[in-house]
Design an enzyme around this catalytic site. Sequence first.
Site, PDB file in Angstrom:
ATOM      1  N   LYS A  99      17.981  51.399   8.973  1.00 35.59           N
ATOM      2  CA  LYS A  99      16.561  52.123   8.709  1.00 35.59           C
ATOM      3  C   LYS A  99      15.578  51.200   8.432  1.00 35.59           C
ATOM      4  O   LYS A  99      15.064  50.830   9.752  1.00 35.59           O
ATOM      5  CB  LYS A  99      16.519  53.244   8.412  1.00 35.59           C
ATOM      6  CG  LYS A  99      17.062  53.969   7.063  1.00 35.59           C
ATOM      7  CD  LYS A  99      18.589  54.251   7.352  1.00 35.59           C
ATOM      8  CE  LYS A  99      18.733  54.324   6.490  1.00 35.59           C
ATOM      9  NZ  LYS A  99      19.228  55.294   5.312  1.00 35.59           N
ATOM     10  N   LYS A 199      12.103  55.458   8.937  1.00 39.74           N
ATOM     11  CA  LYS A 199      12.800  56.171   9.663  1.00 39.74           C
ATOM     12  C   LYS A 199      11.479  56.650  11.007  1.00 39.74           C
ATOM     13  O   LYS A 199      11.742  56.863  12.112  1.00 39.74           O
ATOM     14  CB  LYS A 199      12.936  57.232   9.582  1.00 39.74           C
ATOM     15  CG  LYS A 199      15.174  56.679   8.531  1.00 39.74           C
ATOM     16  CD  LYS A 199      15.507  58.430   8.025  1.00 39.74           C
ATOM     17  CE  LYS A 199      16.676  58.057   7.491  1.00 39.74           C
ATOM     18  NZ  LYS A 199      17.003  58.917   6.477  1.00 39.74           N
TER      19      LYS A 199
END
Length: 419
Positions: A99, A199
């Site tokens: 991420k 994220k």
Amino acid sequence: METHKQLGIGLFGFGVVGEGLYKVLQQTPSLSARLKKVCIRNPEKQRNAPAELFTTDRSVLLNDPEINVIVEVIDDANAAFAIITEALKNGKDVVSASKKMIAEHLDELLALQQQTGRSLLYEAAACASIPVIRNLEEYYDNDLLHSIRAIVNGSTNFILTKMFEEGLDFRQALLLAQQLGFAESNPSLDVEGYDAVNKWTFLLTHAYGITASPENILFNGIQNIHAGDAAVALARHQQIKLVAQAQKLQNGQVAAFVLPQFVKQDDHLSFVKNEYNGVVIESGFADKQFFYGKGAGSLPTASAVLSDIAALRYQYKYEYKKLYHHQPHTLSEEVYLRVYVSFEDWKYIPREKFEWIEEWHAQEERKYLVGVIGFRELKDQTWWKDNNTSLILAPDPVIETVEIRKLKKKSLELAGLAL
Ligand code: HSE
């Protein structure tokens, strides 16, 4: 006739997720995907797989013509970016769970996918087992998606649950999250909100076509939350959660942030405990939908990697529909937020920056207020996280600019009545 592609997999990384994937692949023979080689950094480490599977030479994987899928689940964002770049350029499809790397290199990764025509999938990089990216990408038309509120970091949710519902102290709760394989190897990435905002950047791309870098999004973690804040939450029958939120405004722009928030009992997110993640989507006609599942851990994360690998058999690619096929949305800072702030001394609080203050309380050691403040006053300043100050959003925190005058007048009238 052959209906799908035969997959030869080269795996980078054999940590919590890599080993999980190894186990999951062994239990999924129907996929007919062959794990050919695993590239690791430290050859000395004992691993639960045949020694001949491993190499420390990345070119063995990147140059093998029988490997057509590179799965990258390593911890080092710079190395991950280099591997993915080379893999795509060498004509291989890629599945990644990194991420931080995706958030930091999103523009370059978008360009690389266009140049090479190869597929880069990363469902495991956000909310682990919850298929949130593919749903945002495929299911929701741009104009219908009113808002998304989500718990996207398992470790902080685990820590908050253990501290405030089971009485563990912060260190014990974090240690447990580390032992269970939920936390990042540098756990301040979880605790201080970096993992969640990373994220959130690419979820915003799939939801709204927004390509913002993490530093352009207002965020904080759970590091400033105080025991007294939890007591306030308890007295109000609420919980404190680290919530990532994006909301479409009346002007068509989107307000987005990742901050601790008081969550009411009837909020779906109050149901999300421990390492679970949850996503509440509000859309035009469907009203609310709630996605729920494990957001961290070996097998839940590997399950999302497996699903991406399976999708590659049918040449699945993200189309980035909201970015390329619609008018992408832009971020707005023209909103106001209702916030709770607890602090040691009034001298640390710029009261004049608030539109109005609705409540204030002084307890023995700490004081707190509830008030409304411009988004920009937080975005451009750090007073709200300095000097042991804690800021937590009220439930339904977003107030649009068009509403603020009306509400301000009302609050002044109420203050007048109270005098
Ligand atoms: N450290 C991450 C979390 C792992 O706790 O959510 C899953 O991305």
